[in-house]
Design an enzyme around this catalytic site. Structure first.
Site, PDB file in Angstrom:
ATOM      1  N   ASP A   1       0.837  -1.188   0.000  1.00 18.49           N
ATOM      2  CA  ASP A   1       0.000   0.000   0.000  1.00 18.49           C
ATOM      3  C   ASP A   1       0.881   1.250   0.000  1.00 18.49           C
ATOM      4  O   ASP A   1       1.847   1.338   0.762  1.00 18.49           O
ATOM      5  CB  ASP A   1      -0.893  -0.034   1.248  1.00 18.49           C
ATOM      6  CG  ASP A   1      -1.819   1.149   1.346  1.00 18.49           C
ATOM      7  OD1 ASP A   1      -2.701   1.277   0.487  1.00 18.49           O
ATOM      8  OD2 ASP A   1      -1.661   1.940   2.293  1.00 18.49           O
TER       9      ASP A   1
ATOM     10  N   GLU B   1       1.634  -0.312  -5.079  1.00 17.92           N
ATOM     11  CA  GLU B   1       0.689   0.753  -5.369  1.00 17.92           C
ATOM     12  C   GLU B   1       1.573   1.985  -5.567  1.00 17.92           C
ATOM     13  O   GLU B   1       2.097   2.534  -4.595  1.00 17.92           O
ATOM     14  CB  GLU B   1      -0.287   0.967  -4.213  1.00 17.92           C
ATOM     15  CG  GLU B   1      -1.317   2.035  -4.535  1.00 17.92           C
ATOM     16  CD  GLU B   1      -2.279   2.298  -3.390  1.00 17.92           C
ATOM     17  OE1 GLU B   1      -3.463   2.542  -3.656  1.00 17.92           O
ATOM     18  OE2 GLU B   1      -1.845   2.253  -2.215  1.00 17.92           O
TER      19      GLU B   1
END
Length: 594
Positions: free
Chosen positions: A301, A336
């Site tokens: 993330d 990401e």
């Protein structure tokens, strides 16, 4: 490990370079026993005889002895984290509020090669919501990691061609402090406190439960990827709770020259990966889940945070250290590739061995089917986004993810409807690329419903006809909806998949897509193909000048033909050698191309 069982007792070690004194706190019910630890450089040590596996512990420091601190390296907790304002109030005792770490001996180590290879289908799963309403999963098992190993679940994953499940965060997290007063709770898990301890609600059986589930999936040919949040701690900003890392080493958080916390993660704090201690914690976390659970890899993330020092560096130390680790270098690594800080958008800039979420794919595909995008942009995305990644298809292509509209909502809502989140509809993506076919939200109009069904099929067929790694979020294959909420992180029950009410025709359509993709090996190749032949919809060769106004095209590969027709709202994927009589299940969009 911080707590290491040895003959006759347990050795405890914790890093706290600035602490003046540290006490190990052992718990036997409500009785707390404090033991002064001894400094050795940046670390503090003690050996406790007569205790072993199952012992409950925490720490206190001289900076604020009222605050019980969780072990940053804890691998097991006795309960979930729960937000309470007292956690952030200096001098207020939090003994009753902080979960205890549990002394746990590691399982025999694993070193298994990944099952999943780039080019397959990744299936993004919110563990709790995925099976809370699954009729075949026993009630006591619903919402847990163990439920993913149920034969009915594995049969579904196999039918739609899943190569790996990507589990949204499964380590212990805490609600953001604004949620409890609103009666809301974080249902996504992107607010962790300690990076290695599984959330007890998701994994009541602990690491053994995760390990058994990963093994069951592996036996079915399905890999497991963990979505990790290493960019920040759930301890938030200076007004946030003191739970673990903040109490031991506040320098782990990135700070501006004036001493204020840098917030590149958008969550109140950002971990400073320029510090070796932060990288060590991250590397220990990766090794822990590889050796203890046997996972195939990780999705990171806001991965740009990991390469900041403070600016993004594609040769950042963490990337070098992962690549140099024999165990981690073989894993699937997915970035990401953005954060909310300056220069935070870095699509295409990660190491060559990494995959990256490709939001440009999502946006260009959606624009094309909305009617305001170009066929040329769609063709580039379909073939692996060489303009971003060069000759290697390193993008993870997706049309919807956990963050943003669901696939069904993309074609039913032109605007976000996030009022239930308590932020006056200001949160979530404003202006997300979506459309409503003339009616905002649910509609009883048969024509509107038919148009939405065609649009959803066109998006799904585009995805399955795309070159390289693709990703589908759980439930999008059968029409999951969040009723227009494009930031459902705080809506637990809204996230639960409606298995009983799922769109079985759409699901059958996806099953057929999976079969067709599996029959076209070139689509799963990671090297971008240069033997593609393009033609117009009328069959004539496609010239450069034709792309500007094109409503579609025909793409021919050695093992497949793909037709995209915007006016007809169809994509047809036909593997070489398939009979023209072979039809899909009710979609009307994938018959043979002559």
């Amino acid at each position: 490990m911080t707590a290491t069982p040895v003959a006759g007792g347990v050795d405890f070690t914790v890093r706290a370079p600035l602490a003046e004194a540290i006490w190990l706190c052992l718990f036997d019910g409500a009785v707390e026993r404090r033991i002064a630890m001894v400094r050795d450089g940046d670390r503090w040590h003690t050996h406790v005889a007569g205790v072993g596996e199952g012992a409950l512990y925490g720490f206190r420091t001289a900076a604020d002895p009222a605050k019980l601190l969780g072990d940053p390296h804890a691998v097991t907790l006795d309960r979930r984290f729960a937000y309470d304002p007292r956690l952030g109030e200096p001098g207020v005792d939090t003994t009753a509020l902080v979960p205890r770490a549990v002394v746990s001996a590691p399982l025999p180590p694993l070193d298994l090669p990944p099952v999943f290879r780039p080019g397959g289908l990744i299936y993004e799963v919110n563990v709790r919501s995925f099976t809370m309403r699954h009729p075949d999963v026993p009630a006591a098992q619903r919402g847990t990691i163990a439920a993913l190993a149920h034969p009915a679940v594995i049969a579904h994953l196999t039918a739609i061609g899943v190569g790996a499940v990507e589990l949204m965060p499964i380590v212990a997290w805490i609600d953001e402090r604004h949620l409890p007063p609103l009666g809301l709770a974080n249902g996504w898990g992107y607010n962790p406190v300690v990076p290695m301890a599984l959330d007890p609600r998701l994994a009541p059986g602990g690491m053994a439960e995760l390990r058994a589930t990963v093994a069951a999936l592996r036996a079915a040919g399905i890999g497991t990827i963990l979505d990790l949040v290493l960019n920040h701690s759930g301890e938030s900003d200076l007004l946030g709770p003191t739970l673990s890392l903040r109490g031991f080493d506040d320098a782990a958080y990135a700070r501006a020259p004036d001493g204020t916390l840098i917030n590149d993660a958008g969550t109140g704090n950002t971990l400073d990966f320029a510090r070796p201690s932060v990288r060590d914690l991250a590397l220990d976390t990766l090794r822990h889940f590889v050796t203890q659970a046997g996972v195939d890899g990780f999705r990171f993330d806001l991965a740009t945070v990991m390469a900041r020092g403070p600016g993004f560096d594609p040769a950042a130390p963490i990337f070098v250290e992962i690549a140099a680790d024999p165990l981690l270098a073989t894993r699937v690594l997915i970035a990401e590739p953005w954060d909310v800080g300056p220069g935070g958008y870095q699509l295409g800039a990660f190491p060559a061995a990494w995959l990256e979420w490709n939001d440009r794919y999502r946006d260009d595909v959606r624009r094309f089917w909305r009617g305001d995008g170009s066929a040329g942009a769609l063709a580039t995305r379909l073939m692996g986004s060489s303009d971003v990644f060069g000759d290697q298809a390193r993008g993870v292509s997706f049309v919807a993810a956990h963050d943003g509209f669901t696939l069904a909502d993309t074609v039913a809502f032109a605007d976000r409807h996030n009022h239930a989140n308590g932020e006056d509809n200001r949160d979530g993506h404003a202006g997300e690329i979506a459309w409503n076919n003339g009616v905002e939200g649910p509609s009883d109009d048969a024509l509107v419903r038919a148009a939405r069904a065609l649009d959803a099929r066109a998006l799904l067929a585009t995805l399955f006809a795309s070159h390289g790694t693709i990703m589908l979020t759980a439930g999008d294959e059968f029409g999951r909806t969040q009723r227009g909420n494009n930031n459902g992180y705080a809506q637990d029950e809204l996230l639960w998949l409606d298995w009983a009410g799922r769109d079985s025709a759409l699901e059958a359509f996806v099953v057929d897509l999976a079969r067709r993709r599996a029959a076209c090996p070139s689509l799963s190749a990671t090297a971008i193909a240069h033997d593609a032949r393009w033609s117009r919809l009328d069959g004539r060769p496609m010239h450069d000048a034709d792309w500007a106004g094109a409503e579609g095209f025909v793409l021919r590969l050695p093992d497949a033909a793909i037709m995209v027709d915007r006016a007809a709202r169809t994509v047809r994927l036909t593997p070489a050698g398939w009979s023209s009589e072979r039809r899909d299940n009710g979609g009307g969009g994938h018959s043979q191309i002559a």
